[in-house]
Design a protein around this motif. Structure first.
Motif, PDB file in Angstrom:
ATOM      1  N   PRO A  13       1.242  -1.212  -0.024  1.00  0.00           N
ATOM      2  CA  PRO A  13      -0.194  -0.029  -0.408  1.00  0.00           C
ATOM      3  C   PRO A  13       1.064   1.409  -0.141  1.00  0.00           C
ATOM      4  O   PRO A  13       0.502   2.323  -0.970  1.00  0.00           O
ATOM      5  N   SER A  14       2.121   1.089   1.008  1.00  0.00           N
ATOM      6  CA  SER A  14       3.081   2.662   0.474  1.00  0.00           C
ATOM      7  C   SER A  14       4.129   1.777   1.394  1.00  0.00           C
ATOM      8  O   SER A  14       4.498   1.142   1.350  1.00  0.00           O
ATOM      9  N   PHE A  15       5.054   2.901   1.136  1.00  0.00           N
ATOM     10  CA  PHE A  15       6.703   3.064   1.393  1.00  0.00           C
ATOM     11  C   PHE A  15       7.011   3.624   3.113  1.00  0.00           C
ATOM     12  O   PHE A  15       7.762   3.208   3.780  1.00  0.00           O
ATOM     13  N   THR A  16       5.632   3.016   4.016  1.00  0.00           N
ATOM     14  CA  THR A  16       5.683   3.281   5.458  1.00  0.00           C
ATOM     15  C   THR A  16       5.834   1.394   6.107  1.00  0.00           C
ATOM     16  O   THR A  16       5.882   0.819   5.374  1.00  0.00           O
ATOM     17  N   LEU A  17       6.505   2.005   7.442  1.00  0.00           N
ATOM     18  CA  LEU A  17       7.080   0.932   7.829  1.00  0.00           C
ATOM     19  C   LEU A  17       5.924   0.312   8.680  1.00  0.00           C
ATOM     20  O   LEU A  17       5.308  -0.066   9.712  1.00  0.00           O
ATOM     21  N   GLN A  23       6.165  -7.301   5.635  1.00  0.00           N
ATOM     22  CA  GLN A  23       5.423  -8.392   5.275  1.00  0.00           C
ATOM     23  C   GLN A  23       6.440  -8.641   3.855  1.00  0.00           C
ATOM     24  O   GLN A  23       6.758  -9.685   3.078  1.00  0.00           O
ATOM     25  N   GLY A  24       6.006  -6.969   3.289  1.00  0.00           N
ATOM     26  CA  GLY A  24       6.459  -7.650   1.722  1.00  0.00           C
ATOM     27  C   GLY A  24       7.583  -7.313   1.298  1.00  0.00           C
ATOM     28  O   GLY A  24       8.000  -7.861   0.663  1.00  0.00           O
ATOM     29  N   LEU A  25       8.686  -7.282   2.230  1.00  0.00           N
ATOM     30  CA  LEU A  25       9.756  -6.833   2.444  1.00  0.00           C
ATOM     31  C   LEU A  25      10.659  -8.165   2.774  1.00  0.00           C
ATOM     32  O   LEU A  25      11.522  -8.270   2.591  1.00  0.00           O
ATOM     33  N   ALA A  26      10.060  -8.509   3.943  1.00  0.00           N
ATOM     34  CA  ALA A  26      10.302 -10.161   3.688  1.00  0.00           C
ATOM     35  C   ALA A  26      10.358 -10.551   2.949  1.00  0.00           C
ATOM     36  O   ALA A  26      11.095 -12.187   2.588  1.00  0.00           O
ATOM     37  N   PHE A  27       8.692 -10.955   2.946  1.00  0.00           N
ATOM     38  CA  PHE A  27       9.245 -11.684   0.881  1.00  0.00           C
ATOM     39  C   PHE A  27       9.609 -11.541   0.401  1.00  0.00           C
ATOM     40  O   PHE A  27      10.852 -12.662  -0.919  1.00  0.00           O
ATOM     41  N   GLU A  38      13.933 -11.720  -9.114  1.00  0.00           N
ATOM     42  CA  GLU A  38      14.366 -10.513  -9.051  1.00  0.00           C
ATOM     43  C   GLU A  38      12.867  -9.811  -8.374  1.00  0.00           C
ATOM     44  O   GLU A  38      12.138  -9.876  -8.779  1.00  0.00           O
ATOM     45  N   PRO A  39      13.231  -9.460  -7.157  1.00  0.00           N
ATOM     46  CA  PRO A  39      11.612  -9.135  -6.220  1.00  0.00           C
ATOM     47  C   PRO A  39      11.750  -7.237  -6.743  1.00  0.00           C
ATOM     48  O   PRO A  39      13.040  -7.240  -6.328  1.00  0.00           O
ATOM     49  N   VAL A  40      10.371  -6.919  -6.937  1.00  0.00           N
ATOM     50  CA  VAL A  40      10.768  -5.582  -7.615  1.00  0.00           C
ATOM     51  C   VAL A  40       9.347  -5.262  -6.140  1.00  0.00           C
ATOM     52  O   VAL A  40       8.475  -5.710  -6.919  1.00  0.00           O
ATOM     53  N   LEU A  41       9.532  -4.379  -5.269  1.00  0.00           N
ATOM     54  CA  LEU A  41       8.240  -3.849  -4.311  1.00  0.00           C
ATOM     55  C   LEU A  41       7.803  -2.580  -4.880  1.00  0.00           C
ATOM     56  O   LEU A  41       8.718  -1.975  -5.483  1.00  0.00           O
ATOM     57  N   LEU A  42       6.344  -2.376  -5.315  1.00  0.00           N
ATOM     58  CA  LEU A  42       5.531  -1.352  -6.013  1.00  0.00           C
ATOM     59  C   LEU A  42       4.530  -0.520  -4.932  1.00  0.00           C
ATOM     60  O   LEU A  42       3.812  -1.419  -3.976  1.00  0.00           O
ATOM     61  N   GLY A  43       5.169   0.405  -5.110  1.00  0.00           N
ATOM     62  CA  GLY A  43       3.973   0.958  -3.304  1.00  0.00           C
ATOM     63  C   GLY A  43       3.418   1.959  -4.054  1.00  0.00           C
ATOM     64  O   GLY A  43       3.484   2.479  -4.530  1.00  0.00           O
ATOM     65  N   LEU A  44       1.698   1.912  -3.877  1.00  0.00           N
ATOM     66  CA  LEU A  44       0.648   2.634  -4.060  1.00  0.00           C
ATOM     67  C   LEU A  44       0.795   3.596  -3.593  1.00  0.00           C
ATOM     68  O   LEU A  44       0.080   4.710  -3.722  1.00  0.00           O
ATOM     69  N   GLY A  45       0.996   4.118  -2.284  1.00  0.00           N
ATOM     70  CA  GLY A  45       1.104   4.821  -1.459  1.00  0.00           C
ATOM     71  C   GLY A  45       1.944   6.178  -1.446  1.00  0.00           C
ATOM     72  O   GLY A  45       2.870   6.265  -2.233  1.00  0.00           O
ATOM     73  N   ARG A  46       1.659   6.606  -0.036  1.00  0.00           N
ATOM     74  CA  ARG A  46       2.975   7.554   0.408  1.00  0.00           C
ATOM     75  C   ARG A  46       4.419   7.055   0.058  1.00  0.00           C
ATOM     76  O   ARG A  46       4.382   5.892   0.663  1.00  0.00           O
ATOM     77  N   GLN A  47       5.310   8.121  -0.034  1.00  0.00           N
ATOM     78  CA  GLN A  47       6.961   7.394   0.148  1.00  0.00           C
ATOM     79  C   GLN A  47       7.352   7.376   2.335  1.00  0.00           C
ATOM     80  O   GLN A  47       6.250   7.939   2.584  1.00  0.00           O
ATOM     81  N   GLY A  48       8.378   6.790   2.381  1.00  0.00           N
ATOM     82  CA  GLY A  48       8.308   6.395   3.189  1.00  0.00           C
ATOM     83  C   GLY A  48       9.834   6.076   3.976  1.00  0.00           C
ATOM     84  O   GLY A  48      10.093   5.572   3.655  1.00  0.00           O
ATOM     85  N   GLU A  49       9.347   5.758   5.789  1.00  0.00           N
ATOM     86  CA  GLU A  49      10.860   5.173   5.867  1.00  0.00           C
ATOM     87  C   GLU A  49      11.196   3.519   5.560  1.00  0.00           C
ATOM     88  O   GLU A  49      12.707   3.385   5.246  1.00  0.00           O
ATOM     89  N   VAL A  51      11.688   3.507   2.221  1.00  0.00           N
ATOM     90  CA  VAL A  51      12.341   3.644   1.216  1.00  0.00           C
ATOM     91  C   VAL A  51      13.834   3.379   1.290  1.00  0.00           C
ATOM     92  O   VAL A  51      14.791   2.817   0.489  1.00  0.00           O
ATOM     93  N   GLU A  52      14.151   4.485   2.137  1.00  0.00           N
ATOM     94  CA  GLU A  52      15.903   3.882   3.132  1.00  0.00           C
ATOM     95  C   GLU A  52      16.181   2.359   3.012  1.00  0.00           C
ATOM     96  O   GLU A  52      17.355   2.080   3.264  1.00  0.00           O
ATOM     97  N   VAL A  53      15.629   1.597   3.517  1.00  0.00           N
ATOM     98  CA  VAL A  53      15.524   0.277   4.543  1.00  0.00           C
ATOM     99  C   VAL A  53      16.137  -0.448   3.331  1.00  0.00           C
ATOM    100  O   VAL A  53      16.658  -1.682   2.979  1.00  0.00           O
ATOM    101  N   LEU A  54      14.617  -0.398   1.728  1.00  0.00           N
ATOM    102  CA  LEU A  54      15.247  -1.078   0.245  1.00  0.00           C
ATOM    103  C   LEU A  54      16.493  -0.831  -0.296  1.00  0.00           C
ATOM    104  O   LEU A  54      17.235  -1.401  -0.620  1.00  0.00           O
TER     105      LEU A  54
END
Length: 90
Positions: A13-17, A23-27, A38-49, A51-54
């Motif tokens: 839903p977003s790039f908040t934590l 769960q998406g990050l763990a997956f 090659e996993p790619v995460l797609l965030g549909l909402g707000r940018q957040g914390e 992004v730095e973790v990714l």
């Protein structure tokens, strides 16, 4: 030419934590560790914390703001889709 791994798109839903994002990050980490995709995460909402973790984890991600897409004109919609596809096909 090296074999390119298939992209596995994980939509969050977003790039908040929050819980879903964690769960998406763990997956994504598990998929990358397995080495088949090659996993790619797609965030549909707000940018957040997240992004730095990714970035630190070296995972691919892209942001697609659904609100801008739905409220934008045809040109903005086409550019948003093009940016998304360009990220996925890298």
């Amino acid at each position: 030419m090296p074999n390119k791994k298939p992209v596995f798109l994980i939509v969050i839903p977003s790039f908040t934590l929050g819980g879903t994002e964690r769960q998406g990050l763990a997956f994504a980490m598990a998929l990358r560790h397995k080495g088949n995709f090659e996993p790619v995460l797609l965030g549909l909402g707000r940018q957040g914390e997240l992004v730095e973790v990714l970035q630190k984890a070296g995972l691919k991600y892209c942001h697609f703001d659904g609100n801008d897409f739905m409220n934008g004109n045809s040109r903005k919609r086409a550019l948003a889709l093009f940016a998304l596809l360009r990220t996925l096909l890298k």
